[in-house]
Design a protein around this motif. Structure first.
Motif, PDB file in Angstrom:
ATOM      1  N   ASN A 150       0.856  -1.192   0.000  1.00  0.00           N
ATOM      2  CA  ASN A 150       0.000   0.000   0.000  1.00  0.00           C
ATOM      3  C   ASN A 150       0.891   1.240   0.000  1.00  0.00           C
ATOM      4  OD1 ASN A 150      -2.119   1.800   0.158  1.00  0.00           O
ATOM      5  ND2 ASN A 150      -2.543   1.414   2.325  1.00  0.00           N
ATOM      6  N   ILE A 151       1.565   1.449  -1.120  1.00  0.00           N
ATOM      7  CA  ILE A 151       2.527   2.553  -1.238  1.00  0.00           C
ATOM      8  C   ILE A 151       1.864   3.894  -0.943  1.00  0.00           C
ATOM      9  CG2 ILE A 151       3.995   3.819  -2.848  1.00  0.00           C
ATOM     10  CD1 ILE A 151       5.220   1.189  -2.061  1.00  0.00           C
ATOM     11  N   ALA A 152       0.650   4.096  -1.444  1.00  0.00           N
ATOM     12  CA  ALA A 152      -0.024   5.392  -1.346  1.00  0.00           C
ATOM     13  C   ALA A 152      -0.367   5.785   0.087  1.00  0.00           C
ATOM     14  CB  ALA A 152      -1.286   5.400  -2.199  1.00  0.00           C
ATOM     15  N   ASP A 153      -0.285   4.849   1.022  1.00  0.00           N
ATOM     16  CA  ASP A 153      -0.589   5.181   2.406  1.00  0.00           C
ATOM     17  C   ASP A 153       0.398   6.204   2.954  1.00  0.00           C
ATOM     18  OD1 ASP A 153      -2.191   4.730   4.780  1.00  0.00           O
ATOM     19  OD2 ASP A 153      -0.398   3.807   5.633  1.00  0.00           O
ATOM     20  N   ARG A 154       1.645   6.142   2.477  1.00  0.00           N
ATOM     21  CA  ARG A 154       2.654   7.100   2.953  1.00  0.00           C
ATOM     22  C   ARG A 154       3.249   7.932   1.828  1.00  0.00           C
ATOM     23  NH1 ARG A 154       7.245   5.618   6.536  1.00  0.00           N
ATOM     24  NH2 ARG A 154       6.873   7.750   7.235  1.00  0.00           N
ATOM     25  N   PHE A 155       3.115   7.503   0.589  1.00  0.00           N
ATOM     26  CA  PHE A 155       3.674   8.242  -0.546  1.00  0.00           C
ATOM     27  C   PHE A 155       2.628   8.297  -1.654  1.00  0.00           C
ATOM     28  CE2 PHE A 155       6.527   7.874  -4.474  1.00  0.00           C
ATOM     29  CZ  PHE A 155       6.610   9.247  -4.638  1.00  0.00           C
ATOM     30  N   GLN A 156       2.016   9.473  -1.794  1.00  0.00           N
ATOM     31  CA  GLN A 156       0.947   9.629  -2.787  1.00  0.00           C
ATOM     32  C   GLN A 156       1.481   9.951  -4.175  1.00  0.00           C
ATOM     33  OE1 GLN A 156       0.676  11.510   0.397  1.00  0.00           O
ATOM     34  NE2 GLN A 156      -0.029   9.493   1.076  1.00  0.00           N
ATOM     35  N   ASN A 198       1.465  11.145 -12.930  1.00  0.00           N
ATOM     36  CA  ASN A 198       2.785  10.802 -13.455  1.00  0.00           C
ATOM     37  C   ASN A 198       3.302   9.549 -12.749  1.00  0.00           C
ATOM     38  OD1 ASN A 198       5.441  10.683 -14.400  1.00  0.00           O
ATOM     39  ND2 ASN A 198       5.681  12.911 -14.401  1.00  0.00           N
ATOM     40  N   ALA A 199       2.845   8.396 -13.229  1.00  0.00           N
ATOM     41  CA  ALA A 199       3.222   7.121 -12.602  1.00  0.00           C
ATOM     42  C   ALA A 199       4.709   6.844 -12.734  1.00  0.00           C
ATOM     43  CB  ALA A 199       2.415   5.985 -13.241  1.00  0.00           C
ATOM     44  N   SER A 229       9.892   6.242  -9.891  1.00  0.00           N
ATOM     45  CA  SER A 229      11.330   6.502  -9.805  1.00  0.00           C
ATOM     46  C   SER A 229      11.779   6.851  -8.389  1.00  0.00           C
ATOM     47  CB  SER A 229      11.714   7.645 -10.752  1.00  0.00           C
ATOM     48  OG  SER A 229      11.214   8.888 -10.277  1.00  0.00           O
ATOM     49  N   LYS A 230      10.847   7.225  -7.518  1.00  0.00           N
ATOM     50  CA  LYS A 230      11.189   7.577  -6.144  1.00  0.00           C
ATOM     51  C   LYS A 230      11.105   6.382  -5.200  1.00  0.00           C
ATOM     52  CE  LYS A 230      11.769  11.300  -4.816  1.00  0.00           C
ATOM     53  NZ  LYS A 230      13.005  12.084  -4.621  1.00  0.00           N
ATOM     54  N   ARG A 264      12.923   7.247  -1.795  1.00  0.00           N
ATOM     55  CA  ARG A 264      14.227   7.891  -1.953  1.00  0.00           C
ATOM     56  C   ARG A 264      14.084   9.398  -1.815  1.00  0.00           C
ATOM     57  NH1 ARG A 264      18.158   6.283  -6.686  1.00  0.00           N
ATOM     58  NH2 ARG A 264      19.507   7.397  -5.220  1.00  0.00           N
ATOM     59  N   THR A 265      14.766   9.973  -0.823  1.00  0.00           N
ATOM     60  CA  THR A 265      14.730  11.427  -0.670  1.00  0.00           C
ATOM     61  C   THR A 265      15.654  12.124  -1.662  1.00  0.00           C
ATOM     62  OG1 THR A 265      16.519  11.487   0.962  1.00  0.00           O
ATOM     63  CG2 THR A 265      14.260  11.174   1.791  1.00  0.00           C
TER      64      THR A 265
END
Length: 633
Positions: A439-445, A450-451, A456-457, A471-472
């Motif tokens: 569930n990536i979108a829970d912390r990174f929307q 732009n998928a 890439s992050k 990745r910051t």
């Protein structure tokens, strides 16, 4: 008995103070105040169906304790919470009735700092629409790209930047986009509109990580990307500033950083509305008007970003025109909050202006990573994070620093396992934020529409197969044992390799900037003919004329404070501070890096190179010799 009891009490007090300092208990307390307040406020609002922060404005406007309290101060005007709410309803009805703005649609705001920016922003929230904050410095292709990627069919434009809407820009954006210049005619039309409150259904928020605002990346190394700012991030940003600074009703938070950036908007205005304080908005940052507006508005807190504090520190003092008194400390400011205050400026800034507390933070607008450091002394000078034993355990469970492969600028991977390695304490590496791989979108929307950029992050298979991390792109290091202090080292891509060693541009800039004649140092690596790697170059603004003595002193200073490989090989003298910065006063390097040290490309700036223990003139003759392979460094 009295003396032994007194001695025991004194010893107990001393022991408690020692343990508190040793274990950094105040830092733990602050951490849990911020995170706890975020969760409580978020859950309470979401369960009540009032996640949208329009409801908080409404609550403040209707409550007797805050209705008449000042909320927005701008260029001599003051709007109370009640007045702001009424104006927001007028703006909302204008946008709905005149431009058919509907719940869920994106509307772009190409507006400069003003009270109108905030009114239009909250008006969109009142309709259940999403504002897209446009960097008003953009022109040409970057502006076209920004507007297209927002998907907005309506763009509200400040008259001051309407000139950027050339025929070419309008044609490329397309005929389906309506540009509304918010001039006096539009303001009169809004004022004449009946304020109407829309029903709650249009403002319904299904998820606390749903899109609240689109905020664009700077676009310094490519086109700006629309980062999704979720409601939860705004709650967290607001609580960080509110609890970290002790912001309360009666405080005035001065914001001269651009509102299109998350710092001034989400952190600044957000914390103000959560606490019932006031936001004093500056049209733009200026060293000549900054402290004047601070005094006029009675500001108690202000925000800085990037090199803001450096520019204030090197500016000449303002003197009372009648008495000649130095006005540097004639203000009510108790806290400066922001990000980017470097160690070489930290103490100078605090001392000159009498600032009690620095609240330095780090945050990635689009990502799940954020840190802070509340400092009243120089113990944690320059740190972007500071945590106690308990809070550091929590932070380390959600973030990590991994070793970097200098050949690829990517996290290093073990040749046998293919997995990454955590950096040791004191070792710099890339900061990562943990993501739920299911569930990536829970912390990174991610980035709106732009998928590819979003993907890439995300770094996968970091410590075990199937895990996922954000990745910051920033290099950091942890210092301290019981007390965790986190320091920013550099941006990936800015760090360069010279003489088989990695050089941090930020760390070199800090050392060079400690020389009393240096007002600003922007360090970067340049490619040279017939040389491997990149040689260091420091673009400096000086407080005194260039002389043989000064050049020698600069060389001695750099050689004495840096490893030999990190000492700038070249020095480029610029005419003033802030010549290569973004709208938020963050240094840019790519233009300087591309120009290199070819005298035909350095725009007439004086150039020098390290030779025999000093900096000597560098010109066309030396450049031609290097091109011919006659100079080897």
């Amino acid at each position: 008995m009295a003396l032994p009891l007194l001695a025991s009490a004194t010893a107990a007090t001393a022991t408690a103070a020692y343990l508190s300092a040793r274990l950094s208990l105040p830092d733990d307390l602050l951490f849990y105040k911020i995170t706890g307040s975020t969760l409580v406020n978020m859950l309470r609002a979401h369960r009540a169906g009032r996640t949208n922060l329009y409801y908080l404005l409404e609550e403040r406007a209707l409550a007797p304790a805050t209705a008449a309290a000042p909320f927005l101060l701008f260029e001599g005007r003051t709007l109370t919470y009640a007045e702001t709410y009424a104006r927001v309803l007028r703006w909302g009805e204008y946008l709905r009735a005149r431009h058919n703005v509907q719940p869920g649609e994106v509307v772009a705001l190409d507006l400069t700092n003003s009270d109108t920016f905030v009114l239009a922003w909250f008006a969109l929230w009142s309709l259940g629409a999403t504002p897209a904050f446009v960097n008003y410095f953009l022109t040409g292709r970057p502006l076209v790209h920004t507007l297209k990627t927002s998907g907005a069919r309506l763009v509200l434009v400040d008259p001051r930047v309407a000139g950027s809407l050339t025929d070419e820009v309008r044609a490329e954006v397309g005929a389906g986009v309506n540009f509304v210049v918010v001039d006096e005619g539009v303001e009169r039309e809004v004022d004449a509109t009946e304020p109407k409150r829309q029903g709650d259904e249009g403002r319904r928020v299904d998820s606390y990580v749903g899109m609240a605002i689109l905020i664009y990346t700077s676009g310094t190394t490519g086109m700006p990307k629309p980062a999704v700012m979720s409601w939860l991030k705004i709650y967290m940003a607001s609580m960080m500033a509110a609890k970290g600074t002790g912001l309360a009703k009666g405080d005035v938070f001065y914001l001269s950083m651009p509102l299109y950036h998350s710092s001034a908007s989400c952190i600044g205005v957000g914390s103000v509305i959560f606490t019932g304080a006031a936001a004093a908005i500056g049209r733009r940052f200026s060293t000549t008007s900054f402290w004047k507006e601070i005094r006029e508005t009675g500001a108690t807190i202000f925000m800085y970003v990037g090199e803001t504090c450096r520019y204030l520190t090197v500016a000449p003092p303002e003197l009372d025109p009648v008495t000649g008194e130095n006005l540097d400390k004639k203000h009510k400011v108790r806290v400066a909050l922001g990000n980017g205050l470097r160690p070489d400026v930290w103490d100078k800034f605090k001392s000159r202006f009498g600032i009690d507390t620095i609240f330095e933070f780090y945050a990635a607008t689009e990502g799940p990573v954020g840190f802070w450091n509340r400092s009243r002394n120089d113990h944690s000078k320059g740190a972007i994070g500071r945590y106690g034993v308990a809070s550091k355990l929590f932070v380390n469970g959600r973030t990590t620093v991994v070793a970097i492969d200098p050949a690829t600028d990517a996290p290093w991977r073990d040749p046998k396992t293919g997995l990454c390695r955590r950096s040791a304490t004191g070792e710099a590496g890339e900061m990562l934020g943990h993501l739920d791989p299911t569930n990536i979108a829970d912390r990174f929307q991610g980035y709106y529409g732009n998928a590819e950029a979003t993907s890439s992050k995300i770094l996968r298979d970091v410590f075990r197969r199937g895990d996922a991390w954000f990745r910051t792109g920033d290099i950091m290091r942890w210092e301290g044992a019981a007390e965790g202090r986190l320091y920013f080292s550099d941006r990936i891509g800015d760090t360069f390799r010279w003489k088989s060693e990695n050089v941090s541009t930020t760390e070199v800039s800090q050392v060079v900037g400690l020389h009393p004649a240096v007002h600003e140092a922007n360090v970067y690596g340049v490619q040279l003919p017939h040389h491997d790697g990149r040689a260091g170059c420091a673009a400096v603004a000086l407080g005194e004329p260039v002389s043989v003595e000064l050049l020698a002193a600069l060389a001695r200073h750099a050689l004495g404070g840096l490893p030999r490989y990190a000492v700038p090989v070249f020095v480029r003298v610029q005419s003033g501070v802030g010549l290569q910065t973004t709208g938020t006063n963050k240094q840019q390097k790519h233009v300087l890096r591309d120009q290199g040290v070819d005298p035909s490309k350095t725009e007439g700036d004086q150039m020098f190179w390290l030779r025999e223990g000093t900096y000597a003139p560098w010109g066309e003759k030396e450049w031609r010799q290097m091109e011919a392979g006659e100079i080897q460094l």
